[in-house]
Design an enzyme around this catalytic site. Structure first.
Site, PDB file in Angstrom:
ATOM      1  N   CYS A 113       0.813  -1.226   0.000  1.00 40.25           N
ATOM      2  CA  CYS A 113       0.000   0.000   0.000  1.00 40.25           C
ATOM      3  C   CYS A 113       0.847   1.276   0.000  1.00 40.25           C
ATOM      4  CB  CYS A 113      -0.969  -0.001   1.176  1.00 40.25           C
ATOM      5  SG  CYS A 113      -2.030  -1.447   1.199  1.00 40.25           S
ATOM      6  N   HIS A 246      -3.020   7.191   2.011  1.00 41.95           N
ATOM      7  CA  HIS A 246      -3.512   5.875   1.598  1.00 41.95           C
ATOM      8  C   HIS A 246      -4.870   5.651   2.256  1.00 41.95           C
ATOM      9  CE1 HIS A 246      -4.058   1.716   0.954  1.00 41.95           C
ATOM     10  NE2 HIS A 246      -3.759   1.366   2.189  1.00 41.95           N
ATOM     11  N   ASN A 276     -10.195  -0.022   0.148  1.00 41.28           N
ATOM     12  CA  ASN A 276      -8.733   0.051   0.148  1.00 41.28           C
ATOM     13  C   ASN A 276      -8.225  -0.560  -1.165  1.00 41.28           C
ATOM     14  OD1 ASN A 276      -5.991  -0.378   0.531  1.00 41.28           O
ATOM     15  ND2 ASN A 276      -6.199  -1.106   2.638  1.00 41.28           N
TER      16      ASN A 276
HETATM   17  O1  UT7 Z   1      -3.640  -0.945   3.709  1.00 40.36           O
HETATM   18  C1  UT7 Z   1      -3.200  -1.138   5.018  1.00 40.36           C
HETATM   19  C2  UT7 Z   1      -3.846  -2.324   5.507  1.00 40.36           C
HETATM   20  N1  UT7 Z   1      -5.001  -2.305   6.271  1.00 40.36           N
HETATM   21  C3  UT7 Z   1      -5.387  -1.460   7.248  1.00 40.36           C
HETATM   22  O2  UT7 Z   1      -4.900  -0.400   7.436  1.00 40.36           O
HETATM   23  C4  UT7 Z   1      -6.450  -1.945   8.172  1.00 40.36           C
HETATM   24  C5  UT7 Z   1      -6.158  -1.615   9.599  1.00 40.36           C
HETATM   25  N2  UT7 Z   1      -7.109  -2.182  10.522  1.00 40.36           N
HETATM   26  C6  UT7 Z   1      -8.409  -1.842  10.535  1.00 40.36           C
HETATM   27  O3  UT7 Z   1      -8.840  -1.045   9.734  1.00 40.36           O
HETATM   28  C7  UT7 Z   1      -9.304  -2.452  11.581  1.00 40.36           C
HETATM   29  O4  UT7 Z   1      -8.515  -3.145  12.543  1.00 40.36           O
HETATM   30  C8  UT7 Z   1     -10.354  -3.423  10.994  1.00 40.36           C
HETATM   31  C9  UT7 Z   1     -11.358  -2.636  10.202  1.00 40.36           C
HETATM   32  C10 UT7 Z   1      -9.675  -4.452  10.079  1.00 40.36           C
HETATM   33  C11 UT7 Z   1     -11.086  -4.155  12.108  1.00 40.36           C
HETATM   34  O5  UT7 Z   1     -11.658  -3.232  13.005  1.00 40.36           O
HETATM   35  P1  UT7 Z   1     -11.504  -3.452  14.574  1.00 40.36           P
HETATM   36  O6  UT7 Z   1     -12.231  -2.358  15.209  1.00 40.36           O
HETATM   37  O7  UT7 Z   1     -10.019  -3.569  14.867  1.00 40.36           O
HETATM   38  O8  UT7 Z   1     -12.265  -4.814  14.816  1.00 40.36           O
HETATM   39  P2  UT7 Z   1     -11.721  -6.205  15.395  1.00 40.36           P
HETATM   40  O9  UT7 Z   1     -10.782  -6.858  14.443  1.00 40.36           O
HETATM   41  O10 UT7 Z   1     -11.236  -5.978  16.789  1.00 40.36           O
HETATM   42  O11 UT7 Z   1     -13.041  -7.054  15.467  1.00 40.36           O
HETATM   43  C12 UT7 Z   1     -14.113  -6.673  16.341  1.00 40.36           C
HETATM   44  C13 UT7 Z   1     -15.240  -7.652  16.158  1.00 40.36           C
HETATM   45  C14 UT7 Z   1     -14.815  -9.117  16.280  1.00 40.36           C
HETATM   46  O12 UT7 Z   1     -15.872  -9.795  16.943  1.00 40.36           O
HETATM   47  P3  UT7 Z   1     -15.747 -10.147  18.521  1.00 40.36           P
HETATM   48  O13 UT7 Z   1     -14.527 -10.983  18.646  1.00 40.36           O
HETATM   49  O14 UT7 Z   1     -15.630  -8.807  19.206  1.00 40.36           O
HETATM   50  O15 UT7 Z   1     -17.028 -10.857  18.787  1.00 40.36           O
HETATM   51  C15 UT7 Z   1     -14.771  -9.574  14.844  1.00 40.36           C
HETATM   52  O16 UT7 Z   1     -15.007 -10.953  14.709  1.00 40.36           O
HETATM   53  O17 UT7 Z   1     -15.806  -7.484  14.837  1.00 40.36           O
HETATM   54  C16 UT7 Z   1     -15.880  -8.788  14.213  1.00 40.36           C
HETATM   55  N3  UT7 Z   1     -15.738  -8.591  12.779  1.00 40.36           N
HETATM   56  C17 UT7 Z   1     -16.769  -8.353  11.965  1.00 40.36           C
HETATM   57  N4  UT7 Z   1     -18.088  -8.249  12.185  1.00 40.36           N
HETATM   58  C18 UT7 Z   1     -18.885  -7.981  11.134  1.00 40.36           C
HETATM   59  C19 UT7 Z   1     -14.591  -8.606  12.054  1.00 40.36           C
HETATM   60  N5  UT7 Z   1     -14.888  -8.377  10.763  1.00 40.36           N
HETATM   61  C20 UT7 Z   1     -16.218  -8.218  10.677  1.00 40.36           C
HETATM   62  C21 UT7 Z   1     -17.104  -7.932   9.614  1.00 40.36           C
HETATM   63  N6  UT7 Z   1     -18.419  -7.826   9.894  1.00 40.36           N
HETATM   64  N7  UT7 Z   1     -16.670  -7.761   8.346  1.00 40.36           N
END
Ligand code: UT7
Length: 319
Positions: A113, A246, A276
């Site tokens: 990225c 980005h 993204n």
């Molecule tokens: O290009 C550079 C690369 N990428 C990035 O910069 C991404 C950086 N990271 C992020 O943007 C965020 O960490 C994410 C958007 C990927 C995730 O957000 P988060 O607030 O860190 O969520 P999390 O991974 O802590 O997940 C929270 C909950 C989990 O459920 P439990 O364990 O709390 O019950 C996940 O299983 O959200 C759940 N979850 C979803 N729920 C519905 C994860 N993905 C999804 C989804 N839909 N698509």
């Protein structure tokens, strides 16, 4: 001699896939979750016959048209991509052929990225050395090909697209400063840890990510590298007219803007419509804001990216 952006262009595949469409396709997610955690509402997905070089071709034609440059005048092609058409030849060579030109240097840059920031910084050095006068710098990705559509934590985040700029030798700047960094010890937090050996995929062909680790890393280094290029150019942060980061997550963009003391109306944001698009996201966002009239000649632009590797970089531009 300086390097100036004389044209921008971009291309999105026609198929727009909304969050609701993903739910309808059976992915265990919701529009509310995706919008709240990422700001993404839709992304574009390439037709399976479209490769990165096809997307790059459309963006390049638009950028060349904007600059009023015939393809034959291009003497350097740099394509940033992590989703190349082939293992080899490079997507840059395939793009050169599709543009109908021969002879000029052409190569790919692999910095995920951050690829576009890397590609711009590299092309600028060619131009400033005097060895080249007209570079086509492209970010092109088909990330939909490396997504595991059963992994809701990653498949909702990414989209396909391409953006391009024409960078020409000029007597006035131009690119004011750039900074590139990497820390390979973080290679495991965002990767596609696979390869091809003896006709088989060894490892995984799908993107894997530790989202929270990436999030924290991104906010820290995007703030640091922005300050670094501003210091190089002796420019106060208030002089930045537009931040073009980005486009990974609206919350990362907001946190970066806050660290730089910039209001969100100075941040070009396309993550809601594009998702993204990895190396394509910065030139796509740049072109959107040039074409809708927000970015004007003379504006100070801060382009910055962060991605797998881990890599990060920034380019400060007088447009
Ligand atoms: O290009 C550079 C690369 N990428 C990035 O910069 C991404 C950086 N990271 C992020 O943007 C965020 O960490 C994410 C958007 C990927 C995730 O957000 P988060 O607030 O860190 O969520 P999390 O991974 O802590 O997940 C929270 C909950 C989990 O459920 P439990 O364990 O709390 O019950 C996940 O299983 O959200 C759940 N979850 C979803 N729920 C519905 C994860 N993905 C999804 C989804 N839909 N698509």
């Amino acid at each position: 001699m300086y390097a100036r952006i004389t044209g921008t262009g971009s291309y999105l595949p026609p198929q727009a896939v909304t969050n609701h469409d993903l739910v309808a396709r059976g992915i265990d997610t919701s529009d509310e979750w995706i919008v709240e955690r990422t700001g993404i509402r839709q992304r574009h997905i390439a037709d399976e016959r479209q490769s990165a070089s096809d997307l790059a071709l459309e963006a390049s034609r638009a950028a060349l048209g904007c600059a009023g440059i015939a393809p034959e005048k291009v003497d350097l092609i740099v394509v940033a991509t992590s989703t190349p058409d082939y293992i080899f030849p490079s997507t840059a060579c395939l793009l050169q052929d599709k543009l109908g030109i021969k002879g000029c240097a052409a190569f790919d840059v692999q910095a995920v990225c951050s690829g576009f920031a890397y590609a711009m910084a590299i092309a600028e050095k060619f131009i400033r050395s005097g060895s080249h006068r007209c570079a086509l710098v492209v970010g092109a990705e088909v990330f939909s090909r490396i997504l595991d559509w059963n992994d809701r934590a990653t498949c909702v985040l990414f989209g396909d697209g391409a953006g391009a700029v024409v960078l020409e030798a000029a007597e006035t700047p131009g690119i004011l400063a750039s900074a590139l960094h990497a820390d390979g010890s973080y290679n495991e937090i965002l990767s596609v840890p696979g390869n091809v050996c003896g006709g088989r995929v060894i490892g995984s062909p799908f993107l894997q990510m530790d989202g929270q680790a990436v999030f924290k890393f991104a906010v820290r280094v995007l703030g640091d590298v922005a300050h670094e290029v501003l210091q190089h150019a002796h420019m106060p942060q208030e002089a930045v007219d537009w931040l073009i980061p980005h486009q990974a997550n609206i919350r990362i963009l907001q946190a970066t803007a806050k660290r730089l003391g910039l209001p969100m109306d100075k941040v070009i944001t396309t993550v809601d419509r594009h998702g993204n698009t990895s190396a394509a996201s910065i030139p796509l966002a740049l072109d959107v804001a040039v074409r809708d009239g927000r970015i004007k000649r003379g504006d100070n632009l801060l382009l910055e990216g962060v991605g797998g590797g881990f890599t990060w970089g920034a380019v400060l531009v007088k447009f």
